[in-house]
Design a protein around this motif. Structure first.
Motif, PDB file in Angstrom:
ATOM      1  N   LYS A  63       0.835  -1.217   0.000  1.00 39.86           N
ATOM      2  CA  LYS A  63       0.000   0.000   0.000  1.00 39.86           C
ATOM      3  C   LYS A  63       0.862   1.256   0.000  1.00 39.86           C
ATOM      4  O   LYS A  63       0.600   2.211  -0.742  1.00 39.86           O
ATOM      5  CB  LYS A  63      -0.936  -0.011   1.224  1.00 39.86           C
ATOM      6  N   GLU A  64       1.921   1.252   0.828  1.00 43.35           N
ATOM      7  CA  GLU A  64       2.794   2.434   0.923  1.00 43.35           C
ATOM      8  C   GLU A  64       3.508   2.708  -0.400  1.00 43.35           C
ATOM      9  O   GLU A  64       3.565   3.845  -0.862  1.00 43.35           O
ATOM     10  CB  GLU A  64       3.835   2.228   2.039  1.00 43.35           C
ATOM     11  N   CYS A  65       4.069   1.646  -0.997  1.00 39.33           N
ATOM     12  CA  CYS A  65       4.835   1.823  -2.244  1.00 39.33           C
ATOM     13  C   CYS A  65       3.923   2.287  -3.387  1.00 39.33           C
ATOM     14  O   CYS A  65       4.319   3.110  -4.208  1.00 39.33           O
ATOM     15  CB  CYS A  65       5.541   0.522  -2.638  1.00 39.33           C
ATOM     16  N   ALA A  66       2.685   1.733  -3.438  1.00 35.94           N
ATOM     17  CA  ALA A  66       1.750   2.145  -4.496  1.00 35.94           C
ATOM     18  C   ALA A  66       1.390   3.621  -4.333  1.00 35.94           C
ATOM     19  O   ALA A  66       1.320   4.377  -5.310  1.00 35.94           O
ATOM     20  CB  ALA A  66       0.498   1.277  -4.442  1.00 35.94           C
ATOM     21  N   HIS A  67       1.216   4.025  -3.073  1.00 37.32           N
ATOM     22  CA  HIS A  67       0.847   5.422  -2.782  1.00 37.32           C
ATOM     23  C   HIS A  67       1.996   6.373  -3.108  1.00 37.32           C
ATOM     24  O   HIS A  67       1.797   7.461  -3.658  1.00 37.32           O
ATOM     25  CB  HIS A  67       0.451   5.538  -1.295  1.00 37.32           C
ATOM     26  N   ASN A  68       3.248   5.934  -2.799  1.00 32.56           N
ATOM     27  CA  ASN A  68       4.411   6.819  -3.007  1.00 32.56           C
ATOM     28  C   ASN A  68       5.025   6.682  -4.399  1.00 32.56           C
ATOM     29  O   ASN A  68       5.938   7.434  -4.741  1.00 32.56           O
ATOM     30  CB  ASN A  68       5.507   6.507  -1.968  1.00 32.56           C
ATOM     31  N   GLY A  69       4.578   5.643  -5.162  1.00 27.00           N
ATOM     32  CA  GLY A  69       5.180   5.422  -6.489  1.00 27.00           C
ATOM     33  C   GLY A  69       6.554   4.766  -6.406  1.00 27.00           C
ATOM     34  O   GLY A  69       7.402   4.951  -7.292  1.00 27.00           O
ATOM     35  N   ASP A  70       6.810   3.971  -5.330  1.00 26.55           N
ATOM     36  CA  ASP A  70       8.102   3.281  -5.176  1.00 26.55           C
ATOM     37  C   ASP A  70       8.040   1.893  -5.824  1.00 26.55           C
ATOM     38  O   ASP A  70       6.997   1.452  -6.307  1.00 26.55           O
ATOM     39  CB  ASP A  70       8.443   3.118  -3.681  1.00 26.55           C
ATOM     40  N   TRP A  71       9.175   1.194  -5.778  1.00 26.36           N
ATOM     41  CA  TRP A  71       9.236  -0.193  -6.265  1.00 26.36           C
ATOM     42  C   TRP A  71       9.213  -1.134  -5.069  1.00 26.36           C
ATOM     43  O   TRP A  71       9.853  -0.865  -4.053  1.00 26.36           O
ATOM     44  CB  TRP A  71      10.543  -0.449  -7.030  1.00 26.36           C
ATOM     45  N   LEU A  72       8.503  -2.278  -5.221  1.00 25.87           N
ATOM     46  CA  LEU A  72       8.486  -3.291  -4.171  1.00 25.87           C
ATOM     47  C   LEU A  72       8.776  -4.655  -4.790  1.00 25.87           C
ATOM     48  O   LEU A  72       8.220  -5.004  -5.826  1.00 25.87           O
ATOM     49  CB  LEU A  72       7.106  -3.334  -3.482  1.00 25.87           C
ATOM     50  N   CYS A  73       9.646  -5.416  -4.124  1.00 28.61           N
ATOM     51  CA  CYS A  73       9.923  -6.787  -4.575  1.00 28.61           C
ATOM     52  C   CYS A  73       9.522  -7.755  -3.463  1.00 28.61           C
ATOM     53  O   CYS A  73      10.043  -7.676  -2.344  1.00 28.61           O
ATOM     54  CB  CYS A  73      11.407  -6.960  -4.905  1.00 28.61           C
ATOM     55  N   LEU A  74       8.569  -8.643  -3.759  1.00 30.16           N
ATOM     56  CA  LEU A  74       8.183  -9.697  -2.814  1.00 30.16           C
ATOM     57  C   LEU A  74       8.861 -10.986  -3.270  1.00 30.16           C
ATOM     58  O   LEU A  74       8.564 -11.508  -4.351  1.00 30.16           O
ATOM     59  CB  LEU A  74       6.662  -9.869  -2.790  1.00 30.16           C
ATOM     60  N   LYS A  75       9.782 -11.496  -2.444  1.00 30.41           N
ATOM     61  CA  LYS A  75      10.616 -12.637  -2.863  1.00 30.41           C
ATOM     62  C   LYS A  75      10.050 -13.965  -2.375  1.00 30.41           C
ATOM     63  O   LYS A  75       9.451 -14.041  -1.306  1.00 30.41           O
ATOM     64  CB  LYS A  75      12.044 -12.471  -2.301  1.00 30.41           C
ATOM     65  N   ASN A  76      10.263 -15.000  -3.181  1.00 30.92           N
ATOM     66  CA  ASN A  76       9.955 -16.396  -2.800  1.00 30.92           C
ATOM     67  C   ASN A  76       8.476 -16.639  -2.484  1.00 30.92           C
ATOM     68  O   ASN A  76       8.124 -17.194  -1.435  1.00 30.92           O
ATOM     69  CB  ASN A  76      10.812 -16.840  -1.598  1.00 30.92           C
TER      70      ASN A  76
END
Length: 738
Positions: free
Chosen positions: A199-212
């Protein structure tokens, strides 16, 4: 495999009648009707064709007679250069090139030089499809990023041991600022954090990597819902990584951009991955150079174990799952042993790595020998002990000089200088290993193509037309194999126990079981044929049989009686040829001339049991227990100490060469498999001297086939000393392919 399947589907005009079936081994040659006709055709072939290839060339002659005529194999001058060229697929005789199609050139390579078949198939596919090469360009995340959208997750499908997160971090640094990149390694208790970060990354326009994500498959529907409710900024990107998992949610799969990410192969890349996973502090701990060198030795050992899997079955006999967890456990052991207070106990280190970590996965004695040989080579004081040699550099195998420092950058610099392509001697493998691996890979490709060629729904339900088309090669082959023999109707009575001689008892039993198996196979195929013709109803037994054959697998009911080849056509050929050969063994055994003639053990279904029967008979003749005898072989002449002995021919050797006196290394252009001179085999008392002293010999396994599945015996072969070299090169003997 996919390229060839694609070419055949898109460009059927490249293949003439019978060519594809000959290539995939479905065509049945008339020579199989009788053993003597097969020999006759072989005798008619030009003398420059090796005996080992005569079967394949004879098949080509019968299946494609007009092509065979065009090829003019009688012209030795025309074919000499081609036959001995290291890249023969690119040197097709120019005078024939216009008369012979591109695919027919592949068939010639298959018949004459299967050690170049993989390259020939790739060349054919590239020329036909107009490609430079078959392998795709290396994954470029920067280029991929330009194709991505903020509303579409990017799913990176990884193989074990591959981790793209370092590359993603570097890409984020290059495209955005590093603070915009966040990652969460999924596992226990990370679900809430992942949703919050999403939610935070979508709001701020950042990148998120969810591993495994393969570790949290049951949680994925929750992630799916959250992703669907997002209204992200256009700079947002969601990167996901997961290994292949059968229960991965299909909706998330469909809504993602999917790419595969595999660890690049090769020893250099493997070492680089290890040195990227270790930190400078891990290498420089306590400033101990011994420790830094031991870690480099360990990284090389781990890479050699993993990369050797590219050369199955000569490197390892099967795929062993050496993984990142082994690397971590090995690092911890070395870390504790080098505490600076006492000398390192190398045997202790070797024992832990063998028994507690790597060796636990290995279930083949000869593979375990390779592992032990590596451990002795990489973990000893002569490689790592440089204390009293201040001006000397540590010498590592393969002429590498290790730096006299504990800086991780110095070790990375050594790795950077290694060649991109692996040299066989990095693993102790022979210079001509590529020939063996090409043979194995191309035979796997061909069996996959046979499976791809069948109808998708064929095995599920009964469809007369599909079954008739798909199963006709098996039924026709069986008909042809039994045309001139009486095996199907032969009456055999069970052997009685009064035979007396263990050898005669074994051979009579072998014949009885062989004929029973032939008749059992005939009954099952006859029942199948009746169902296809509509003469009887479908039973569950026939359904099981057809299902296996449609999947190009040998039915379990056959395999339970004789563990033969996995391919049904090869199984049937091997069954009939052995059953016919056994008849002459019985005749000779009854006349008591068997032991005085040269024998070919590949004609037996159970050659290991035959050697045991010889052992029993020897024990009776000598008047001692079976356990007090040992097995020996001699290329010097008859065995002086043996009461009974046999002369054996038809043995082949892979991994090195043998002239009857001692083993020698294979050169780059040596054939991958060479025939071995006939030898005498027998059982002698444990205390007696064999033909060779133990120091000058190495025990090599004798397998039933080049696939190295079943061991027949261990044979001491004279090697002149220095066993490690022959252990690491994967030297093994096997019986001739029937």
């Amino acid at each position: 495999m996919f390229a060839l399947h694609f070419v055949r589907g898109m460009h059927p005009e490249h293949f003439q009648e019978n060519e594809w079936d000959t290539f995939t081994g479905v065509v049945v040659g008339d020579m199989l009707r009788k053993a003597d006709s097969q020999q006759r055709i072989r005798d008619q072939l030009p003398s420059w064709i090796d005996q080992e290839r005569s079967w394949a060339v004879a098949t080509l002659k019968i299946a494609l007679p007009s092509l065979y005529q065009t090829l003019c194999f009688e012209d030795v001058a025309l074919w000499h250069t081609y036959y001995h060229h290291s890249m023969c697929e690119q040197e097709f005789p120019s005078s024939l090139a216009k008369k012979v199609s591109l695919f027919q050139q592949v068939l010639v390579v298959q018949a004459l030089r299967p050690d170049r078949l993989q390259s020939a198939m790739a060349l054919f596919a590239c020329r036909t499809l107009g490609l430079k090469e078959l392998s795709p360009l290396p994954l470029n995340l920067k280029r991929l990023y330009k194709e991505t959208l903020e509303i579409e997750p990017i799913l990176i499908i990884i193989s074990p041991g591959a981790d793209p997160s370092q590359e993603l971090q570097e890409l984020a640094n290059a495209e955005r600022s590093g603070e915009c990149y966040h990652q969460v390694a999924m596992g226990q208790g990370q679900a809430d954090l992942a949703i919050q970060m999403l939610k935070e990354c979508a709001h701020n326009g950042d990148w998120l990597c969810l591993k495994n994500l393969h570790l949290v498959v049951s949680w994925l529907p929750v992630l799916e819902k959250e992703v669907n409710t997002l209204q992200p900024k256009d700079t947002f990107r969601l990167w996901l990584t997961a290994e292949v998992h059968s229960n991965f949610t299909p909706i998330l799969l469909q809504s993602s951009l999917k790419i595969t990410y595999e660890s690049p192969p090769g020893l250099k890349k493997n070492l680089m991955r290890t040195y990227e996973s270790w930190t400078p502090e891990q290498i420089n701990k306590k400033g101990n150079i011994h420790r830094a060198h031991a870690l480099f030795s360990f990284a090389w050992f781990h890479a050699a174990c993993q990369e050797r899997r590219n050369y199955i079955p000569q490197g390892w006999t099967k795929f062993y799952e050496f993984s990142l967890s082994d690397l971590r456990a090995g690092y911890n052991i070395i870390d504790r042993l080098f505490d600076g207070t006492k000398d390192v106990q190398w045997e202790f280190l070797q024992g832990l790595l063998e028994n507690a970590i790597y060796g636990g996965r290995i279930d083949n004695y000869f593979d375990l020998r390779v592992l032990q040989s590596y451990l002795k080579q990489f973990f000893n004081s002569s490689i790592i002990d440089v204390l009293n040699q201040r001006n000397k550099k540590s010498t590592f195998p393969y002429s590498l000089s290790l730096p006299k420092s504990c800086s991780i950058l110095d070790y990375r610099a050594v790795i950077e200088k290694l060649p991109e392509d692996d040299k066989p001697n990095f693993f102790g493998l022979p210079a001509n290993i590529a020939r063996s691996s090409q043979r194995m890979i191309s035979s796997q490709v061909i069996s996959q193509l046979r499976i791809l060629g069948r109808s998708v729904t064929a095995g599920c339900k009964f469809d007369r037309e599909i079954w008739s088309n798909e199963l006709s090669p098996v039924l026709n082959l069986w008909k042809k194999l039994n045309q001139n023999s009486n095996l199907i109707h032969q009456k055999v009575s069970p052997p009685n126990d009064r035979q007396g001689s263990p050898i005669l008892s074994f051979i009579v039993l072998e014949q009885f079981n062989a004929i029973r198996l032939v008749q059992s196979v005939h009954q099952s195929l006859a029942a199948l044929s009746k169902v296809i013709r509509g003469a009887t109803l479908l039973s569950s037994e026939v359904q099981k049989l057809a299902s296996a054959l449609l999947n190009q697998k040998c039915p379990l009911i056959w395999q339970s009686k004789w563990e033969g080849p996995e391919d049904p056509l090869q199984y049937l050929r091997g069954l009939v040829s052995r059953t016919l050969a056994i008849q002459s063994w019985v005749e000779r055994a009854e006349k008591q001339t068997l032991l005085s003639e040269t024998l070919d053990l590949s004609e037996l279904f159970h050659p290991d049991t035959f050697l045991n029967a010889l052992r029993q008979e020897t024990a009776r003749a000598v008047g001692c227990s079976v356990d007090s005898l040992k097995f020996v072989a001699s290329w010097k002449g008859r065995l002086q100490e043996a009461k009974l002995q046999i002369k054996v021919s038809g043995l082949f050797l892979e991994g090195c060469s043998f002239d009857g006196n001692r083993l020698s290394e294979n050169e780059h252009d040596s054939p991958s498999v060479s025939s071995v001179l006939p030898c005498f085999m027998g059982w002698i008392p444990q205390g007696a001297y064999g033909p060779y002293s133990p120091e000058e010999c190495i025990p090599l396994p004798l397998y039933t086939s080049a696939e190295r599945d079943r061991v027949v015996a261990n044979i001491d072969v004279p090697c002149g000393g220095g066993q490690d070299q022959w252990i690491q090169c994967g030297a093994a003997l096997f019986l001739k392919n029937q």
